[in-house]
Design a protein around this motif. Structure first.
Motif, PDB file in Angstrom:
ATOM      1  N   ARG A 143      44.868  27.876  59.289  1.00  0.00           N
ATOM      2  CA  ARG A 143      45.107  27.079  58.083  1.00  0.00           C
ATOM      3  C   ARG A 143      45.738  27.872  56.940  1.00  0.00           C
ATOM      4  O   ARG A 143      46.262  27.288  55.999  1.00  0.00           O
ATOM      5  CB  ARG A 143      43.791  26.455  57.615  1.00  0.00           C
ATOM      6  CG  ARG A 143      42.778  27.451  57.114  1.00  0.00           C
ATOM      7  CD  ARG A 143      41.409  26.869  56.992  1.00  0.00           C
ATOM      8  NE  ARG A 143      40.955  26.356  58.269  1.00  0.00           N
ATOM      9  CZ  ARG A 143      39.941  25.498  58.406  1.00  0.00           C
ATOM     10  NH1 ARG A 143      39.286  25.094  57.363  1.00  0.00           N
ATOM     11  NH2 ARG A 143      39.589  25.088  59.596  1.00  0.00           N
ATOM     12  N   ARG A 144      45.643  29.181  56.988  1.00  0.00           N
ATOM     13  CA  ARG A 144      46.161  29.995  55.880  1.00  0.00           C
ATOM     14  C   ARG A 144      47.381  30.820  56.283  1.00  0.00           C
ATOM     15  O   ARG A 144      47.897  31.586  55.481  1.00  0.00           O
ATOM     16  CB  ARG A 144      45.058  30.950  55.400  1.00  0.00           C
ATOM     17  CG  ARG A 144      43.779  30.255  54.990  1.00  0.00           C
ATOM     18  CD  ARG A 144      43.861  29.743  53.555  1.00  0.00           C
ATOM     19  NE  ARG A 144      42.970  28.626  53.309  1.00  0.00           N
ATOM     20  CZ  ARG A 144      41.647  28.660  53.340  1.00  0.00           C
ATOM     21  NH1 ARG A 144      41.014  29.763  53.614  1.00  0.00           N
ATOM     22  NH2 ARG A 144      40.938  27.589  53.089  1.00  0.00           N
ATOM     23  N   ARG A 241      25.893  30.205  60.375  1.00  0.00           N
ATOM     24  CA  ARG A 241      27.087  30.670  59.635  1.00  0.00           C
ATOM     25  C   ARG A 241      26.894  30.473  58.142  1.00  0.00           C
ATOM     26  O   ARG A 241      26.548  29.381  57.689  1.00  0.00           O
ATOM     27  CB  ARG A 241      28.358  29.936  60.094  1.00  0.00           C
ATOM     28  CG  ARG A 241      29.569  30.345  59.227  1.00  0.00           C
ATOM     29  CD  ARG A 241      30.899  30.176  59.932  1.00  0.00           C
ATOM     30  NE  ARG A 241      31.364  28.817  60.011  1.00  0.00           N
ATOM     31  CZ  ARG A 241      32.264  28.269  59.169  1.00  0.00           C
ATOM     32  NH1 ARG A 241      32.796  28.984  58.182  1.00  0.00           N
ATOM     33  NH2 ARG A 241      32.638  27.026  59.326  1.00  0.00           N
ATOM     34  N   ASP A 243      28.872  30.536  54.604  1.00  0.00           N
ATOM     35  CA  ASP A 243      30.270  30.402  54.175  1.00  0.00           C
ATOM     36  C   ASP A 243      30.410  30.414  52.653  1.00  0.00           C
ATOM     37  O   ASP A 243      31.482  30.142  52.128  1.00  0.00           O
ATOM     38  CB  ASP A 243      30.848  29.100  54.761  1.00  0.00           C
ATOM     39  CG  ASP A 243      32.368  29.016  54.615  1.00  0.00           C
ATOM     40  OD1 ASP A 243      33.044  30.045  54.806  1.00  0.00           O
ATOM     41  OD2 ASP A 243      32.870  27.925  54.297  1.00  0.00           O
ATOM     42  N   SER A 271      31.616  34.049  56.687  1.00  0.00           N
ATOM     43  CA  SER A 271      33.043  33.819  56.422  1.00  0.00           C
ATOM     44  C   SER A 271      33.167  33.563  54.929  1.00  0.00           C
ATOM     45  O   SER A 271      32.151  33.365  54.253  1.00  0.00           O
ATOM     46  CB  SER A 271      33.555  32.621  57.234  1.00  0.00           C
ATOM     47  OG  SER A 271      32.743  31.487  57.037  1.00  0.00           O
ATOM     48  N   ASN A 272      34.380  33.565  54.445  1.00  0.00           N
ATOM     49  CA  ASN A 272      34.726  33.256  53.057  1.00  0.00           C
ATOM     50  C   ASN A 272      35.474  34.419  52.414  1.00  0.00           C
ATOM     51  O   ASN A 272      34.867  35.347  51.874  1.00  0.00           O
ATOM     52  CB  ASN A 272      33.491  32.912  52.204  1.00  0.00           C
ATOM     53  CG  ASN A 272      33.884  32.274  50.878  1.00  0.00           C
ATOM     54  OD1 ASN A 272      35.001  31.781  50.745  1.00  0.00           O
ATOM     55  ND2 ASN A 272      33.000  32.292  49.907  1.00  0.00           N
ATOM     56  N   GLU A 273      36.780  34.372  52.520  1.00  0.00           N
ATOM     57  CA  GLU A 273      37.678  35.329  51.864  1.00  0.00           C
ATOM     58  C   GLU A 273      37.289  36.781  52.103  1.00  0.00           C
ATOM     59  O   GLU A 273      37.272  37.598  51.182  1.00  0.00           O
ATOM     60  CB  GLU A 273      37.767  35.020  50.367  1.00  0.00           C
ATOM     61  CG  GLU A 273      38.422  33.667  50.128  1.00  0.00           C
ATOM     62  CD  GLU A 273      38.518  33.299  48.664  1.00  0.00           C
ATOM     63  OE1 GLU A 273      38.750  34.180  47.847  1.00  0.00           O
ATOM     64  OE2 GLU A 273      38.366  32.092  48.377  1.00  0.00           O
ATOM     65  N   LEU A 274      36.967  37.090  53.339  1.00  0.00           N
ATOM     66  CA  LEU A 274      36.577  38.459  53.664  1.00  0.00           C
ATOM     67  C   LEU A 274      37.812  39.351  53.802  1.00  0.00           C
ATOM     68  O   LEU A 274      38.897  38.875  54.111  1.00  0.00           O
ATOM     69  CB  LEU A 274      35.806  38.469  54.994  1.00  0.00           C
ATOM     70  CG  LEU A 274      34.500  37.672  54.999  1.00  0.00           C
ATOM     71  CD1 LEU A 274      33.960  37.547  56.421  1.00  0.00           C
ATOM     72  CD2 LEU A 274      33.472  38.326  54.084  1.00  0.00           C
ATOM     73  N   VAL A 294      37.302  35.717  59.793  1.00  0.00           N
ATOM     74  CA  VAL A 294      38.273  36.090  58.754  1.00  0.00           C
ATOM     75  C   VAL A 294      39.571  35.302  58.919  1.00  0.00           C
ATOM     76  O   VAL A 294      40.154  35.269  60.007  1.00  0.00           O
ATOM     77  CB  VAL A 294      38.585  37.602  58.793  1.00  0.00           C
ATOM     78  CG1 VAL A 294      39.294  38.009  57.504  1.00  0.00           C
ATOM     79  CG2 VAL A 294      37.328  38.432  58.974  1.00  0.00           C
ATOM     80  N   GLY A 295      40.011  34.705  57.824  1.00  0.00           N
ATOM     81  CA  GLY A 295      41.245  33.921  57.848  1.00  0.00           C
ATOM     82  C   GLY A 295      42.353  34.586  57.057  1.00  0.00           C
ATOM     83  O   GLY A 295      43.069  35.465  57.547  1.00  0.00           O
ATOM     84  N   THR A 296      42.468  34.184  55.789  1.00  0.00           N
ATOM     85  CA  THR A 296      43.618  34.558  54.951  1.00  0.00           C
ATOM     86  C   THR A 296      43.982  36.042  55.022  1.00  0.00           C
ATOM     87  O   THR A 296      45.123  36.395  55.291  1.00  0.00           O
ATOM     88  CB  THR A 296      43.309  34.203  53.474  1.00  0.00           C
ATOM     89  OG1 THR A 296      42.819  32.874  53.435  1.00  0.00           O
ATOM     90  CG2 THR A 296      44.544  34.325  52.617  1.00  0.00           C
TER      91      THR A 296
HETATM   92  O1  LIG Z   1      38.986  34.199  55.270  1.00  0.00           O
HETATM   93  P1  LIG Z   1      39.245  32.801  54.767  1.00  0.00           P
HETATM   94  O2  LIG Z   1      40.618  32.556  54.331  1.00  0.00           O
HETATM   95  O3  LIG Z   1      38.213  32.369  53.758  1.00  0.00           O
HETATM   96  O4  LIG Z   1      39.176  31.849  56.096  1.00  0.00           O
HETATM   97  C1  LIG Z   1      38.047  31.355  56.683  1.00  0.00           C
HETATM   98  C2  LIG Z   1      37.620  30.163  55.863  1.00  0.00           C
HETATM   99  O5  LIG Z   1      38.317  29.011  56.274  1.00  0.00           O
HETATM  100  C3  LIG Z   1      37.413  27.947  56.235  1.00  0.00           C
HETATM  101  O6  LIG Z   1      37.288  27.459  54.955  1.00  0.00           O
HETATM  102  P2  LIG Z   1      38.010  26.167  54.402  1.00  0.00           P
HETATM  103  O7  LIG Z   1      39.479  26.238  54.606  1.00  0.00           O
HETATM  104  O8  LIG Z   1      37.369  24.973  54.987  1.00  0.00           O
HETATM  105  O9  LIG Z   1      37.708  26.263  52.873  1.00  0.00           O
HETATM  106  P3  LIG Z   1      36.324  26.382  52.112  1.00  0.00           P
HETATM  107  O10 LIG Z   1      35.293  26.885  53.058  1.00  0.00           O
HETATM  108  O11 LIG Z   1      36.679  27.364  51.040  1.00  0.00           O
HETATM  109  O12 LIG Z   1      36.027  25.024  51.606  1.00  0.00           O
HETATM  110  C4  LIG Z   1      36.114  28.591  56.635  1.00  0.00           C
HETATM  111  O13 LIG Z   1      35.045  27.812  56.270  1.00  0.00           O
HETATM  112  C5  LIG Z   1      36.163  29.915  55.957  1.00  0.00           C
HETATM  113  O14 LIG Z   1      35.590  29.898  54.693  1.00  0.00           O
END
Ligand SMILES: O=P(O)(O)OC[C@H]1O[C@H](OP(=O)(O)OP(=O)(O)O)[C@H](O)[C@@H]1O
Ligand SMILES: Nc1ncnc2c1ncn2[C@@H]1O[C@H](COP(=O)(O)OP(=O)(O)OP(=O)(O)O)[C@@H](O)[C@H]1O
Ligand SMILES: O=C(O)c1cccnc1
Length: 456
Positions: A143-144, A241, A243, A271-274, A294-296
């Protein structure tokens, strides 16, 4: 445009190009070379379809004779490269391409696009894996990610760098990467209450039960509901989990309450902006975390969003011999290393000691001490005698446009990365302010560089 000009003006001479980068990404101490198999596969099938030719024709810049040439075109160069998954360092040629000027220019964007991005992401992931000290990294980036192919290539590179799985199912299918996932907030919100959502999930996935516990209240609601459903289902091995919220505080609290409920084998995913710095801090504080989603920051590179690798001509054939070429810049850091080169790695039984860039026809044998000169050509030098091996790093991977050996599997590349990392001293792997690994040049290369600089 360049290709047509080369051919029309009879400048399509044999040349050699290097790809290298100047600065380690993320302020780190190493990079992981990634993307090679993908590049070779694309180059081995590189051609122009009728449709491509028609598009080029209507641009109005190309003569029919050139378009006819393109119609028959296949990449026909030779390529030398590091093994995919190798540790690499600034100034070193990662790949060396022997071809004609037109062809070298044609593929510049492709080479840099693939290798810069995948090397960046494999490196970022390796840093996170190192920071996690045995905890597992899961790539949650689709998603990112920067576009569709950015997401796929990021999943591939992240797996090479040591991520255990991806949430991108298409990447799993294309690259044979393990896929995994937990639970979405929307699943929980769709039910009248959290308990029902957890119970229905458990009905469907009794063997893969990870509860997302922060939708309403992590400690007052999500955690007790997870424990209730686990007990009702007689499941020991659930996952939780987290978040949002303070991961340090919450992970300790959750671990303590899971243990108190007898769920010692339950795991905790966060998870969460790690990023690797946050992971490092939490691991150093002994937080009881098993998985890191880890996403972004993983799929975009976060604070270093591009590797900055460049592609430079290092030799051209005049009559029958290759003559070294060098880019001379006002900025001394941008002066390239001329000539056709090989990279050697000095090792002892335990670890990598230093890298050494020499001209390809120098004889580098492990029977005496060597003086290693700093690539900038200044006073810095040292001599090395206590080593056990000198390993040449570039090997021929493509001959006249054909891949030389079967390409390694992703799993093998991933294992190679971890093997290589065990040979790099921990001071170079430090997340912040690492010890700089020495990359140097041979006396002959230094002499050549100086003579081209002073006689240009
Ligand atoms: O490393 P990250 O970029 O945070 O990626 C992983 C995040 O993606 C999803 O969040 P979501 O897109 O649903 O957003 P939210 O949890 O912030 O609502 C998931 O719940 C994590 O928080
Ligand atoms: N890339 C390089 N190539 C060749 N010589 C170098 C390079 N970097 C540093 N040197 C030389 O190596 C010696 C050690 O340099 P420096 O103290 O900067 O490195 P260090 O890694 O901090 O120390 P050490 O080598 O003791 O671990 C000095 O003589 C320096 O001039
Ligand atoms: O499966 C998950 O938990 C997941 C996947 C992608 C992004 N965030 C979470």
């Amino acid at each position: 445009m360049m290709m047509q000009a080369c051919i029309r003006e009879k400048m399509n001479i044999p040349v050699v190009f290097d790809m290298f980068y100047r600065k380690q990404p993320f302020g780190g101490g190493y990079a992981i070379f990634a993307g090679l198999s993908e590049l070779l596969q694309i180059l081995s099938q590189f051609s122009f379809s009728k449709d491509d030719i028609q598009y080029l024709r209507q641009l109005g810049n190309f003569e029919e004779s050139f378009l006819n040439y393109l119609q028959e075109y296949h990449f026909s160069g030779d390529i030398w490269a590091l093994t995919e998954g190798s540790l690499c360092f600034p100034s070193e040629p990662l790949i060396r391409i022997h071809t004609t000027l037109a062809e070298a220019q044609l593929i510049e964007g492709l080479v840099l696009n693939i290798l810069n991005f995948q090397t960046l992401i494999a490196t970022k992931t390796a840093r996170m894996v190192y920071a996690a000290e045995g905890g597992k990294i899961i790539e949650f980036g689709l998603r990112r990610a920067q576009g569709f192919s950015g997401a796929l290539w990021a999943s591939r590179a992240a797996y090479i760098g040591g991520a255990m799985a991806t949430s991108n199912v298409l990447a799993g299918k294309i690259y044979n990467i393990p896929v995994t996932g937990t639970m979405a907030h929307s699943w929980i919100m769709a039910f009248p209450n959290e308990q029902k959502a957890f119970q229905h999930y458990a009905n469907v996935y009794p063997h893969s039960l990870t509860f997302l516990i922060d939708t309403y209240d992590t400690l007052q609601s999500g955690l007790p509901h997870s424990i209730q459903v686990a007990k009702k289902m007689r499941k020991q091995k659930i996952g939780i989990r987290l978040d949002s919220g303070d991961i340090e505080y919450l992970s300790r609290e959750v671990r303590q309450q899971l243990n108190a409920a007898g769920l010692h084998s339950a795991t905790i995913t966060v998870s969460n902006e790690l990023n690797e710095v946050i992971i490092h801090q939490l691991v150093q504080s002994h937080c009881p975390i098993d998985y890191w989603g880890v996403g972004t920051n993983l799929v975009t590179g976060g604070d270093s969003s591009s590797l900055g690798g460049v592609y430079k001509m290092v030799a051209k054939k005049i009559n029958t011999i290759f003559v070294p070429t060098m880019k001379i810049s006002d900025n001394p850091d941008k002066v390239s290393n001329p000539g056709i080169k090989q990279v050697y790695r000095f090792e002892d039984a335990q670890q990598f000691l230093a890298d050494y860039i020499a001209l390809h026809d120098e004889s580098i044998t492990p029977d005496h001490s060597y003086t290693l000169y700093h690539p900038s050509g200044d006073y810095r030098q040292f001599s090395i005698s206590k080593y056990t091996h000198i390993i040449p790093l570039l090997s021929k991977v493509m001959q006249r446009g054909e891949i030389c050996e079967p390409l390694p599997s992703l799993v093998n590349i991933r294992e190679y990365v971890q093997q290589q990392l065990t040979k790099l001293d921990s001071t170079h792997k430090r997340i912040i302010n690492p010890h700089i690994y020495k990359v140097s040049i041979s006396e002959k290369l230094r002499y050549l560089k100086r003579s081209l600089l002073y006689h240009s």
